[in-house]
Enzyme design. Structure first.
Site, PDB file in Angstrom:
ATOM      1  N   GLY A 179      -6.668   7.817  -6.220  1.00  0.00           N
ATOM      2  CA  GLY A 179      -7.370   9.098  -6.084  1.00  0.00           C
ATOM      3  C   GLY A 179      -6.412  10.194  -5.730  1.00  0.00           C
ATOM      4  O   GLY A 179      -5.200  10.052  -5.892  1.00  0.00           O
ATOM      5  N   ASN A 180      -6.939  11.315  -5.272  1.00  0.00           N
ATOM      6  CA  ASN A 180      -6.082  12.429  -4.853  1.00  0.00           C
ATOM      7  C   ASN A 180      -6.780  13.215  -3.742  1.00  0.00           C
ATOM      8  O   ASN A 180      -7.924  12.933  -3.397  1.00  0.00           O
ATOM      9  CB  ASN A 180      -5.703  13.310  -6.044  1.00  0.00           C
ATOM     10  CG  ASN A 180      -6.913  13.948  -6.687  1.00  0.00           C
ATOM     11  OD1 ASN A 180      -7.577  14.786  -6.095  1.00  0.00           O
ATOM     12  ND2 ASN A 180      -7.226  13.520  -7.915  1.00  0.00           N
ATOM     13  N   TYR A 181      -6.096  14.208  -3.201  1.00  0.00           N
ATOM     14  CA  TYR A 181      -6.558  14.916  -1.993  1.00  0.00           C
ATOM     15  C   TYR A 181      -7.548  16.054  -2.259  1.00  0.00           C
ATOM     16  O   TYR A 181      -7.887  16.787  -1.344  1.00  0.00           O
ATOM     17  CB  TYR A 181      -5.361  15.496  -1.243  1.00  0.00           C
ATOM     18  CG  TYR A 181      -4.438  14.455  -0.660  1.00  0.00           C
ATOM     19  CD1 TYR A 181      -4.923  13.492   0.225  1.00  0.00           C
ATOM     20  CD2 TYR A 181      -3.085  14.437  -0.983  1.00  0.00           C
ATOM     21  CE1 TYR A 181      -4.072  12.536   0.774  1.00  0.00           C
ATOM     22  CE2 TYR A 181      -2.228  13.493  -0.440  1.00  0.00           C
ATOM     23  CZ  TYR A 181      -2.730  12.542   0.441  1.00  0.00           C
ATOM     24  OH  TYR A 181      -1.897  11.608   0.970  1.00  0.00           O
ATOM     25  N   ALA A 199      -9.999  17.787  -9.989  1.00  0.00           N
ATOM     26  CA  ALA A 199      -8.654  17.206 -10.011  1.00  0.00           C
ATOM     27  C   ALA A 199      -8.800  15.789 -10.573  1.00  0.00           C
ATOM     28  O   ALA A 199      -8.865  14.800  -9.845  1.00  0.00           O
ATOM     29  CB  ALA A 199      -8.063  17.182  -8.610  1.00  0.00           C
TER      30      ALA A 199
END
Ligand code: C5P
Length: 221
Positions: free
Chosen positions: A29-31, A95
């Site tokens: 995943g990402n922030y 994102a």
């Protein structure tokens, strides 16, 4: 009731990260917090548009009076977008994870020994923005992408705008010291084929308001 500037217009907004499963308990995943996308969805709604918000996993409250479709993976986000067009406006703030794991394990992957670590083959996810913006039929009238960059912001973003065929690209600097990714403020430049407009650092809601103003201008021309 007075008609609002975007009354009768429909909008699709993507927001948040996507989570790409590795096994039943782990993901890539990402922030991304989803804040900028949620703020844009709320501002478009307040301006009278009928908004569908397609969101990856976030810890934000569902906005009131906006149709929210929650998804996890990039593929699910793409499918949800494709089943929610045609629209007048598409704003792709999500994102999206660039890759997913090729062979998702249906059992939790075990540690075997300190010397051995698993390796994962990745496959490239579909580009949701490009898929929508490059459509010959049912292409939204205004397709807006985001470009999170850490260097050569405007050049990278303009190349991205052309490559993905979007009308505008909203550029932001996500170098860690800006605290923009995952944070509450943003500072952006909107690029079109003919124009460049910078908005100074502000709360993501305020950035959503300014972008919505530009969208209203586009439809009034
Ligand atoms: O190529 P890059 O990820 O920098 O492009 C960012 C823009 O493209 C954003 O608007 C993002 O929502 C969109 N995007 C997408 N699907 C992907 C990758 C990016 O819609 N797989």
């Amino acid at each position: 009731t007075a008609t609002k500037p975007l009354s009768g217009k429909t909008a699709l907004v993507t927001a948040g990260p996507t989570y790409e499963p590795i096994d039943p308990v782990r993901f890539l995943g990402n922030y991304s917090s989803g804040r900028q996308g949620y703020a844009i969805a709320e501002e478009l709604h307040d301006a009278g548009a009928q908004v569908t918000l397609i969101s990856g996993p976030v810890s934000l409250l569902p906005p009131q009076n906006i149709r929210l479709i929650s998804v996890q993976t990039a593929q699910e986000m793409l499918d949800a977008c494709l089943s929610n067009i045609p629209v007048d406006i598409a704003v792709m703030t999500a994102a999206v994870a660039d890759w997913r794991v090729k062979n998702i394990s249906n059992k939790k992957i075990k540690k075997t020994g300190d010397a051995q670590t698993p390796t994962f083959d990745l496959i490239t996810n579909p580009d949701i923005l490009a898929t929508i913006a490059q459509k010959n039929i049912n292409r939204p009238k205004l397709v807006i992408g985001f470009a999170a960059e850490t260097n050569d912001l405007l050049d990278n973003a303009d190349a991205k705008r052309k490559r993905k065929n979007c009308d505008w690209i909203v550029v932001n600097d996500v170098s860690p010291d800006t605290k923009i990714m995952g944070g509450v403020e943003n500072e952006v430049t909107i690029l079109s084929s003919s124009d460049k407009q910078h908005f100074k650092r502000a709360d993501k809601r305020e950035i959503g308001r300014l972008l919505t103003k530009e969208i209203i201008k586009f439809f009034n021309h």
